[in-house]
Design an enzyme around this catalytic site. Structure first.
Site, PDB file in Angstrom:
ATOM      1  N   GLY A   1       3.362  -8.640  -2.076  1.00 38.15           N
ATOM      2  CA  GLY A   1       2.856  -7.116  -1.960  1.00 38.15           C
ATOM      3  C   GLY A   1       1.473  -7.230  -2.787  1.00 38.15           C
ATOM      4  N   SER A   2       0.876  -6.668  -3.755  1.00 35.45           N
ATOM      5  CA  SER A   2      -0.554  -6.056  -3.759  1.00 35.45           C
ATOM      6  C   SER A   2      -0.779  -8.309  -4.157  1.00 35.45           C
ATOM      7  CB  SER A   2      -0.844  -5.540  -5.363  1.00 35.45           C
ATOM      8  OG  SER A   2      -0.131  -4.644  -5.220  1.00 35.45           O
ATOM      9  N   THR A   3      -0.723  -8.951  -4.542  1.00 31.15           N
ATOM     10  CA  THR A   3      -0.897 -10.236  -4.150  1.00 31.15           C
ATOM     11  C   THR A   3      -1.104 -10.928  -3.283  1.00 31.15           C
ATOM     12  OG1 THR A   3       1.071 -11.346  -3.612  1.00 31.15           O
ATOM     13  CG2 THR A   3       0.491 -11.322  -5.807  1.00 31.15           C
ATOM     14  N   LEU A   4      -1.991 -10.321  -2.089  1.00 32.00           N
ATOM     15  CA  LEU A   4      -1.927  -9.742  -0.847  1.00 32.00           C
ATOM     16  C   LEU A   4      -3.507  -9.687  -0.241  1.00 32.00           C
ATOM     17  CD1 LEU A   4       0.130 -12.622   0.466  1.00 32.00           C
ATOM     18  CD2 LEU A   4      -0.090 -11.246   2.560  1.00 32.00           C
ATOM     19  N   LYS A   5      -3.688  -8.482  -0.995  1.00 34.71           N
ATOM     20  CA  LYS A   5      -4.476  -7.729  -0.980  1.00 34.71           C
ATOM     21  C   LYS A   5      -5.988  -9.045  -0.779  1.00 34.71           C
ATOM     22  CE  LYS A   5      -2.603  -3.668  -2.720  1.00 34.71           C
ATOM     23  NZ  LYS A   5      -2.351  -2.870  -3.981  1.00 34.71           N
TER      24      LYS A   5
END
Length: 592
Positions: free
Chosen positions: A313-317
């Site tokens: 999820g957002s940890t890959l942004k």
């Protein structure tokens, strides 16, 4: 007496004195000569066969007969080697071997003992007498009654002086840290062979080489004569792990408290050393006591940090932003029109939880904008994205030196559809483990290079592989620090006295092939302290039940608690004068 009578009486006397019956013409028996010769030949042949057999046994079959004889009275006793200890990085004992004994019996002989002694034996072995007698109801000449019986019990058993009962020396593994360290250390079975964790992966190093000696035993199994040592046992080698017991206890306590507080199904945490790649702590909850596994369940056994995968999820942004910076397609101050938090890709709409009209690249990370991340990804090539994922270890076979570690999943870039590529840019459509996710953030903490992880103590710092430039890593660190500020989605991850940074994430779990609206995982991965990174800390809370369910609400505060205690326990100097943590009344949350 007349003369005739005297003659008759003399004949009777002569007959009574043993006159041969063959003298009588009536009783005479005549045998043919060939029959007597045949009998004589048969007797001679029988003695000849016996003579030849005796010569064969004494001459040609000596070794075979001696071997058969020895097998009936000689025994080779195994001398077990002491299994090596497992130590933490500071020398604290995590696993050691205690001397115990196995109790065995010759059923036929043991059952000849008085019934009251059999009953006493059953009580000492902590088993119903019916079960004990069932084991003894056997045609075998050897049967184990119980393994790994502790020495005080053995002393009481020996006082019973039971015939047909004997013991055999062996070892039992003891784990002083119990449930706190069990998912990392693992455990052994009754044969003293590793079954999980480090006990399994380093079985050959720890087990050593058993020795043996030859003895003569009587029919009751007692040693009548010792024939001397045959082979010396070689003790197992000690194993020093990278883990720090203090940090492990802190991580375990933080995860346990969070699971109970948020009524979650499970949780996990990992602490990595930025400089060496050492795993300083790896905690899971629920857990189990390795010293008593009688009620062990599959849920307790799972090492979720390395076996469970989820969409990052957002940890890959930050990874997408790092690629954009590296390819010089953007700068931290580049402004994007995020269209009020909506974008459509091939007929499907992607939304933001906190709609904005315009955001800088730094703002996209701070506010966790899906739309902004997609717009950055559209400036990049899918192949470049896939190559960066690969270098960070996503979808790759783990080389952590730990059994059961999963690779996760990243499909080949050529098969990505536009909507799939858009989703992957903000962490959907691929899967990673918490340990993989934590390792990938080392690239930001270490000025752009990445190093292997180690569960063993490292004496020299490894050489890293450069993935992004130090400049790009520093720019991303600045953005990650803003995420933990009062205006970011991870404001609850702030630590008094320290500058920290990181990123939250929330992933919906797949149930029956579909994304569930009620089941999710909240996680956080961060760096501390930001002025001179020392730790990468990752936390995962699985399926929290209640009003607080996102990574920012459940994982971020858990990471703050863990990080605060870990930094102080490791004597890391504070790098911030801020002691009052400011958390907004309605903190931002990342999109699921």
């Amino acid at each position: 007496m007349s003369r005739g009578a005297m003659k008759a009486g003399g004949a009777r006397v002569a007959a009574s004195k043993g006159v041969a019956f063959s003298k009588s013409p009536v009783l005479a028996v005549r045998l043919p000569d060939w029959r007597s010769r045949l009998v004589l030949f048969v007797l001679f042949a029988a003695f000849a066969v016996l003579g030849i057999r005796a010569l064969w046994l004494q001459g040609m079959s000596t070794q075979f007969l001696q071997k058969q004889g020895k097998s009936r009275y000689e025994r080779t006793l195994e001398l077990p080697a002491t299994r090596g200890r497992i130590l933490d990085r500071n020398g604290a004992v995590l696993a050691s071997s205690l001397p115990v004994k196995a109790v065995w019996a010759i059923p036929e002989d043991l059952l000849k003992n008085p019934p009251e002694k059999i009953s006493a034996l059953a009580r000492l072995l902590e088993m119903p007498e019916a079960d004990l007698r069932k084991k003894l109801d056997s045609d075998r000449t050897f049967v184990y009654l119980k393994r790994q019986v502790e020495m005080p019990v053995i002393e009481q058993i020996e006082k019973l002086k039971l015939d047909g009962l004997d013991t055999r020396k062996e070892y039992k593994r003891f784990y002083p840290q119990g449930e706190v360290m069990t998912h990392l250390v693992g455990f052994t079975n009754v044969e003293d062979k590793g079954q999980e964790g480090m006990e399994l992966f380093h079985q050959k190093t720890l087990m050593g080489v058993p020795g043996s000696r030859r003895v003569i035993k009587d029919r009751l199994g007692h040693i009548a004569e010792d024939l001397g040592m045959f082979r010396e046992p070689h003790q197992g080698k000690d194993l020093t792990l990278s883990v720090d017991s203090k940090l492990q206890y802190i991580a375990f306590t933080s995860v346990k408290n969070a699971v109970e507080k948020f009524n979650a199904q499970a949780g996990g945490a990992v602490v990595l050393d930025v400089h060496t790649g050492e795993v300083l702590a790896m905690a899971n909850y629920p857990t189990y006591n390795p010293n008593d596994r009688s009620k062990l369940t599959g849920a307790q056994l799972r090492n979720r940090v390395i076996t469970d995968t989820f969409e990052p999820g957002s940890t890959l942004k930050p990874v997408t932003v790092a690629l954009g910076l590296e390819k010089k397609k953007i700068t931290p101050d580049t402004v994007f029109d995020v269209s009020g938090g909506r974008i459509t890709v091939t007929g499907r709409t992607i939304r933001d939880m906190h709609p904005k009209d315009h955001l800088t690249v730094g703002g996209i990370i701070q506010k966790s904008s899906n739309v902004g991340t997609v717009k950055i990804a559209q400036l990049l090539e899918p192949q470049d994205m896939w190559e960066l994922y690969t270098k960070l270890g996503y979808g790759q076979a783990p080389r952590f030196g730990f059994p059961g570690a999963v690779a996760g999943r990243v499909r080949p870039w050529k098969s990505w559809k536009p909507i799939e590529y858009a989703n992957m840019s903000f962490g959907h459509g691929l899967s990673v483990s918490l340990l993989q996710l934590a390792r990938s953030y080392m690239v930001f903490a270490r000025d752009g290079d990445i190093i292997p992880l180690s569960f063993l103590k490292v004496e020299e710092e490894p050489v890293g592989q450069q993935v992004i430039s130090p400049k790009t890593a520093a720019q991303v660190r600045t953005m990650l620090e803003s995420v933990v500020g009062p205006e970011g989605t991870a404001s609850k991850a702030q630590v008094a006295g320290y500058r920290v940074g990181g990123k939250t994430g929330t992933a919906e779990k797949i149930v029956n092939g579909r994304y569930s609206k009620t089941d999710n995982i909240g996680y956080f991965v961060g760096i501390a302290p930001m002025s001179k990174p020392r730790f990468v800390i990752a936390v995962m809370i699985d399926n929290p039940r209640g009003a607080l369910r996102t990574g920012g609400s459940v994982a971020a505060p858990t990471a703050a608690d863990l990080g605060s205690n870990a930094l102080r326990a490791a004597n890391v100097p504070p790098d911030s004068s801020v002691t009052d943590i400011i958390i907004p009344e309605n903190p931002l949350e990342e999109s699921m």
